[in-house]
Write a protein that holds these residues in place. Structure first.
Motif, PDB file in Angstrom:
ATOM      1  N   SER A 201       0.850  -1.197   0.000  1.00 33.80           N
ATOM      2  CA  SER A 201       0.000   0.000   0.000  1.00 33.80           C
ATOM      3  C   SER A 201       0.882   1.242   0.000  1.00 33.80           C
ATOM      4  O   SER A 201       2.005   1.240   0.505  1.00 33.80           O
ATOM      5  CB  SER A 201      -0.921   0.009   1.213  1.00 33.80           C
ATOM      6  N   ASN A 203       0.230   5.085   1.049  1.00 39.64           N
ATOM      7  CA  ASN A 203      -0.744   5.986   1.643  1.00 39.64           C
ATOM      8  C   ASN A 203      -0.191   7.395   1.787  1.00 39.64           C
ATOM      9  O   ASN A 203       0.961   7.587   2.139  1.00 39.64           O
ATOM     10  CB  ASN A 203      -1.175   5.466   3.024  1.00 39.64           C
ATOM     11  N   LEU A 215      -5.152   8.427   6.175  1.00 45.52           N
ATOM     12  CA  LEU A 215      -4.248   7.976   5.124  1.00 45.52           C
ATOM     13  C   LEU A 215      -5.071   7.626   3.891  1.00 45.52           C
ATOM     14  O   LEU A 215      -5.880   6.694   3.925  1.00 45.52           O
ATOM     15  CB  LEU A 215      -3.445   6.758   5.586  1.00 45.52           C
ATOM     16  N   GLY A 217      -5.966   5.997   0.337  1.00 48.77           N
ATOM     17  CA  GLY A 217      -5.613   4.671  -0.155  1.00 48.77           C
ATOM     18  C   GLY A 217      -4.904   4.694  -1.494  1.00 48.77           C
ATOM     19  O   GLY A 217      -5.092   5.589  -2.311  1.00 48.77           O
TER      20      GLY A 217
END
Length: 335
Positions: A201, A203, A215, A217
């Motif tokens: 991920s 963020n 945060l 996505g």
């Protein structure tokens, strides 16, 4: 060798299907983007080209088309399907794409869910579905592997962009009382080595209101330590397959086909050599499709079944391996 006789429920394999996008990305075309060549890619991976999704070719659509052809081969009434498991790491919807496939098929009596285990995903999903069938919960199951890795590749990274493609494959399996063609399986995970292959991920810190942050996505491109993944595969895959052979009292000589996750031709050859399995028995189509993650095993099986390589009662050793790190093996008998 006949299917194992049982007093309990077993599994039979009834159909296969696959789908790949029409758009082809050759090694020559990649070499126009990054500093590489057709010879360099082929010599290190065995890959010549891969399929790349364009508009409309998302995981839901690809999985649906693969599933439909598997159902047709099995000659099933859609209403008799009880379970649909979609193995994917790149769903069209992060909340799950299997229900969308269920709806498109019109499989109104089926429960559907996603399973995420990257390149081991299809094998893990097949094992999961087989246990539901053997437990008596369901009668008929569709197991689908579909991935759209092209959306998460850094196309400026010549180490990884040469490897991946898009596609889908599916198997139709059924509970049966007379015998069990799902002979055995094993599964492993080592999260300590998980950093070797990631789609992490990404963020960005933002603010909702004063003093309350969140945060946003998003995901970074695929990150891979190719050397470590290679060493992992050539060591662990022969070990888990050999363990499974001993557990099921089946020798590598009795195997008709070896169907491995299609990651790299050198891995396939090395595993075959360590298990003393003839190259003639090692099925490979990664030259045409590259690494399609959860789709590679069912895509290879469907191609071999439709080309009359895999025949009724053939014994198949298969192994999936990759991110997690995770790996597994299964012995099945087609039919």
């Amino acid at each position: 060798m006949e299917g194992i006789k049982l007093n309990q429920i077993g599994v039979s394999f009834k159909g296969s299907g696959s789908y790949v996008p029409d758009q082809i990305l050759t090694n020559q075309k990649i070499s126009q983007k990054v500093d590489t060549s057709d010879e360099w890619i082929k010599s290190r991976t065995g890959i010549a080209e891969r399929r790349i999704s364009s508009s409309g070719d998302n995981v839901t659509e690809m999985g649906y088309k693969a599933a439909k052809t598997a159902i047709s081969m099995a000659n099933w009434d859609i209403e008799t399907i009880d379970l649909i498991i979609l193995a994917t790491s790149t769903p069209h919807d992060l909340f799950g794409s299997a229900p969308s496939i269920q709806a498109k098929l019109g499989a109104n009596n089926a429960v559907a869910f996603d399973l995420t285990a990257a390149c081991s995903g299809f094998l893990f999903a097949l094992i999961t579905a087989s246990q539901f069938l053997k437990g008596g919960s369901f009668k008929r199951a569709l197991v689908i592997g579909a991935d759209q890795l092209s959306s998460f590749v850094d196309w400026n990274d010549r180490r990884s962009c040469i490897l991946f493609g898009d596609g889908a494959g599916a198997l139709a399996i059924e509970a049966i009382s007379e015998f069990d063609n799902f002979i055995g399986f094993d599964m492993q995970t080592d999260g300590e080595r998980g950093s070797f292959l990631n789609l992490p991920s990404k963020n960005k810190m933002d603010s909702i209101i004063d003093n309350v942050n969140f945060l946003s996505g998003g995901f970074s491109p695929i990150q891979m330590n190719g050397q470590e993944v290679y060493k992992f595969a050539v060591r662990e895959v022969p070990l888990i397959l050999d363990k499974l052979f001993r557990k099921t009292n089946i020798s590598s000589d009795e195997i008709d086909w070896l169907v491995l996750h299609q990651a790299n031709q050198r891995i396939l050859d090395s595993v075959g050599e360590r298990l003393k399995i003839s190259r003639k028995k090692i099925l490979s189509n990664l030259e045409n499709y590259g690494n399609t993650s959860a789709a590679t095993i069912p895509l290879m099986m469907d191609e071999a079944i439709r080309n009359n390589k895999i025949k009724q009662n053939d014994i198949i050793a298969t192994s999936g391996f990759g991110a997690g790190l995770s790996w597994g093996a299964a012995l099945i008998k087609w039919g």
